[in-house]
Design a protein around this motif. Structure first.
Motif, mmCIF file in Angstrom:
data_model
loop_
_atom_site.group_PDB
_atom_site.id
_atom_site.type_symbol
_atom_site.label_atom_id
_atom_site.label_comp_id
_atom_site.label_asym_id
_atom_site.label_seq_id
_atom_site.Cartn_x
_atom_site.Cartn_y
_atom_site.Cartn_z
ATOM 1 N N SER A 29 -0.375 -5.487 8.587
ATOM 2 C CA SER A 29 -0.426 -6.135 7.210
ATOM 3 C C SER A 29 -1.056 -5.491 5.882
ATOM 4 N N ILE A 30 -2.418 -4.908 6.461
ATOM 5 C CA ILE A 30 -3.052 -4.419 5.467
ATOM 6 C C ILE A 30 -2.366 -2.859 5.051
ATOM 7 N N SER A 31 -1.956 -2.147 5.898
ATOM 8 C CA SER A 31 -1.317 -0.802 5.918
ATOM 9 C C SER A 31 -0.054 -1.056 5.041
ATOM 10 N N GLN A 32 0.627 -2.036 5.255
ATOM 11 C CA GLN A 32 1.971 -2.410 4.310
ATOM 12 C C GLN A 32 1.617 -2.649 2.917
ATOM 13 N N SER A 33 0.319 -3.478 2.706
ATOM 14 C CA SER A 33 0.004 -3.819 1.468
ATOM 15 C C SER A 33 -0.502 -2.219 0.641
ATOM 16 N N ILE A 34 -1.039 -1.519 1.374
ATOM 17 C CA ILE A 34 -1.643 -0.111 0.813
ATOM 18 C C ILE A 34 -0.339 0.560 0.390
ATOM 19 N N ASP B 13 2.072 -2.225 -2.198
ATOM 20 C CA ASP B 13 1.406 -2.909 -3.439
ATOM 21 C C ASP B 13 0.836 -1.970 -4.516
ATOM 22 N N LYS B 14 0.480 -2.333 -5.649
ATOM 23 C CA LYS B 14 -0.203 -1.574 -6.621
ATOM 24 C C LYS B 14 -1.583 -2.263 -7.026
ATOM 25 N N ASP B 15 -2.317 -2.482 -5.716
ATOM 26 C CA ASP B 15 -3.413 -2.929 -5.927
ATOM 27 C C ASP B 15 -4.594 -1.814 -6.019
ATOM 28 N N THR B 16 -5.558 -2.063 -6.981
ATOM 29 C CA THR B 16 -6.483 -0.917 -7.395
ATOM 30 C C THR B 16 -7.846 -1.112 -6.761
ATOM 31 N N ALA C 202 -9.286 2.239 -5.543
ATOM 32 C CA ALA C 202 -9.758 3.085 -6.169
ATOM 33 C C ALA C 202 -11.063 2.683 -7.024
ATOM 34 N N GLN C 203 -11.243 1.341 -7.010
ATOM 35 C CA GLN C 203 -12.407 1.056 -7.687
ATOM 36 C C GLN C 203 -13.641 1.169 -6.840
ATOM 37 N N ILE C 204 -13.616 1.548 -5.513
ATOM 38 C CA ILE C 204 -14.755 1.856 -4.772
ATOM 39 C C ILE C 204 -14.629 3.630 -4.185
ATOM 40 N N HIS C 205 -13.697 3.975 -5.021
ATOM 41 C CA HIS C 205 -13.404 5.514 -4.708
ATOM 42 C C HIS C 205 -12.987 5.889 -3.397
ATOM 43 N N ILE C 206 -11.917 5.283 -2.940
ATOM 44 C CA ILE C 206 -11.322 5.584 -1.695
ATOM 45 C C ILE C 206 -9.688 5.804 -1.905
ATOM 46 N N GLU C 207 -9.348 7.001 -1.397
ATOM 47 C CA GLU C 207 -7.951 7.222 -1.838
ATOM 48 C C GLU C 207 -7.139 6.473 -0.634
ATOM 49 N N PRO C 208 -5.888 5.939 -1.050
ATOM 50 C CA PRO C 208 -4.966 5.109 -0.096
ATOM 51 C C PRO C 208 -5.008 5.850 1.386
ATOM 52 N N SER C 209 -4.789 7.234 1.376
ATOM 53 C CA SER C 209 -4.637 7.875 2.649
ATOM 54 C C SER C 209 -5.775 7.701 3.503
ATOM 55 N N GLN C 210 -6.976 7.931 2.945
ATOM 56 C CA GLN C 210 -8.210 7.765 3.591
ATOM 57 C C GLN C 210 -8.250 6.291 4.141
ATOM 58 N N ALA C 211 -7.790 5.241 3.549
ATOM 59 C CA ALA C 211 -7.742 3.796 3.837
ATOM 60 C C ALA C 211 -6.772 3.702 5.296
ATOM 61 N N VAL D 247 -6.872 -5.373 -1.181
ATOM 62 C CA VAL D 247 -6.893 -4.678 0.034
ATOM 63 C C VAL D 247 -8.240 -4.261 0.507
ATOM 64 N N ALA D 248 -9.025 -4.168 -0.485
ATOM 65 C CA ALA D 248 -10.408 -3.320 -0.019
ATOM 66 C C ALA D 248 -11.160 -4.285 0.457
ATOM 67 N N TYR D 249 -11.144 -5.501 0.160
ATOM 68 C CA TYR D 249 -11.909 -6.671 0.416
ATOM 69 C C TYR D 249 -11.412 -7.199 1.980
ATOM 70 N N ARG D 250 -10.340 -6.983 1.935
ATOM 71 C CA ARG D 250 -9.576 -7.304 3.477
ATOM 72 C C ARG D 250 -10.041 -6.216 4.457
ATOM 73 N N MET D 251 -10.108 -4.964 3.958
ATOM 74 C CA MET D 251 -10.525 -4.176 5.051
ATOM 75 C C MET D 251 -12.103 -4.132 5.309
ATOM 76 N N ARG D 252 -12.860 -4.597 4.339
ATOM 77 C CA ARG D 252 -14.281 -4.757 4.575
ATOM 78 C C ARG D 252 -14.620 -5.820 5.596
ATOM 79 N N ASN D 253 -13.751 -6.902 5.265
ATOM 80 C CA ASN D 253 -13.889 -7.931 6.230
ATOM 81 C C ASN D 253 -13.386 -7.843 7.575
ATOM 82 N N LEU D 254 -12.462 -6.977 7.861
ATOM 83 C CA LEU D 254 -11.919 -6.604 9.233
ATOM 84 C C LEU D 254 -12.938 -5.710 9.760
ATOM 85 N N PHE D 255 -13.467 -4.793 9.288
ATOM 86 C CA PHE D 255 -14.318 -3.773 9.823
ATOM 87 C C PHE D 255 -15.671 -4.458 10.154
#
Length: 391
Positions: A236-241, A244-247, A250-259, A302-310
């Motif tokens: 689900s999160i990968s599809q959003s990355i 989606d046009k979620d920013t 970028a606000q925490i300086h992480i590239e989509p490829s890294q995510a 997206v970033a917050y969802r990843m934070r919570n997942l990890f």
């Protein structure tokens, strides 16, 4: 899931086998010496016999008399064999009415109500399988717990099932008044104490985690549940990355490829599940720790969802990998890391019979029938002699 299997042994009737009493049946008498007072005939309902010989004994201490019946016959007119056949047919899936029809076809009249009474009486006679009354002397280092629901009088009734996850033996089936951590603790803690268990195996529900912690139990959460849930979240999160046009990244300086790479790595870790990999999961969380929470009423980024997942998987890691740290003398894991034993018990001993019903009418019937079938299932190796639970 494998098909349900049962091995049942019908009661035997032996008119010549009358065991001499060893103790006076009257509560206030401790007499141990008797003499035959009278021999009488008793009419019974059975496929083979219409009457049997019964002995009346006299207690030499209190002078009261009582009857002693031959093997397979009790005070009731219906033989244990007939009751056993009725119980067996019901357990195998026939309704009370259908059992009565089959019994009549076999030459024995047994009304629907009599079938019901025989089944309920057998269920009540099952030893143990209650949180306050387990098998006498049974010990195990681990217990597994899970909850299912059956319909009773039009409402869903929570039913808790506790098993030995090492061998699949059902230890307790109880009606629960709720599914919160406090109720689960009240249910699990006494059972763990009685059998001497130090480990609890469950699914990933938070209430079970809290109950385990409050009860002082180590915990293994089902790896299958966690893997499946994690993969769904990663997808689900990968599809959003990707779409989606979620920013937020970028606000925490992480590239989509890294995510995406981090999500792939979590997938690898969740499948390998090694205890020493917890630090790597922690590092994944820390990369996203600064993700901002959503405003009230807004969806998580997206970033917050990843934070919570990890974060969740980092905290869960000791419970997820516990089975790799508990081994026998030969170095083999004692647990398989799943709660499959619980799911099999629920599927075979509770749900399989329930599927052919419209629901129960009494809460006690739920417990009687479920405990009866589970008790039969606990005797798969040698078979259950129904005479042991047919009054």
């Amino acid at each position: 899931m494998d098909n349900m299997r049962l091995k049942l042994i019908l009661p035997v009737i032996n008119p010549e086998q009358i065991t001499k009493p060893e103790k006076c049946p009257h509560k206030k008498c401790s007499g141990k010496h008797f003499k035959v007072h009278q021999e009488v005939k008793k009419a019974i309902r059975d496929r083979k016999y219409t009457e049997v010989r019964v002995l009346r004994y006299e207690c030499l201490k209190c002078r009261r008399t009582f009857r002693v019946y031959p093997q397979g016959v009790q005070k009731a007119h219906v033989s244990q064999r007939v009751k056993g056949m009725a119980v067996m047919l019901y357990v195998l899936g026939l309704s009370y009415g259908a059992v009565a029809i089959v019994m009549e076809a076999l030459g024995v009249f047994l009304g629907k109500t009599s079938v019901y009474r025989a089944v309920q009486a057998a269920g009540k006679a099952v030893p143990g399988m209650k949180r306050t009354e387990l098998f006498s002397g049974y010990r195990t280092k681990a217990i597994g717990a899970d909850i299912t629901r059956v319909k009773c009088k039009g409402k869903w009734l929570p039913v808790g099932v506790i098993v030995d996850p090492i061998n699949g033996l059902v230890l307790s089936i109880d009606h629960l008044s709720g599914e919160d951590a406090e109720e689960l603790q009240k249910w699990i803690e006494p059972v763990a104490e009685i059998v001497g268990a130090h480990t609890l195996v469950t699914d990933d529900a938070d209430a079970f985690k809290q109950a385990a912690d409050k009860s002082g139990l180590d915990q293994q959460v089902c790896k299958s549940h966690v893997v499946r849930n994690t993969e769904e979240l990663i997808t689900s999160i990968s599809q959003s990355i990707e779409t989606d046009k979620d920013t937020s990244l970028a606000q925490i300086h992480i590239e989509p490829s890294q995510a995406l790479a981090d999500l792939r790595r979590l997938s690898e870790l969740i499948h390998s599940r090694q205890p020493n990999q917890q630090a790597e999961v922690q590092a994944l969380y820390e990369r996203y720790a600064q993700a901002a929470p959503p405003r009230k009423g807004s969806p998580a980024s997206v970033a917050y969802r990843m934070r919570n997942l990890f974060l969740d998987r980092w905290n869960l890691w000791p419970r997820l990998t516990y089975y790799r740290t508990w081994k026998d003398k030969e170095g083999k894991p004692i647990l398989d890391g799943t709660n499959n034993a619980n799911e099999r018990a629920i599927g075979w001993w509770v749900k399989e019979r329930y599927r052919s019903m419209r629901g129960y009418k009494r809460e006690q019937s739920v417990l009687n029938v479920s405990r009866l079938i589970a008790f039969c299932g606990n005797h798969l190796s040698k078979g259950l002699d129904l005479a042991s639970i047919i009054p």
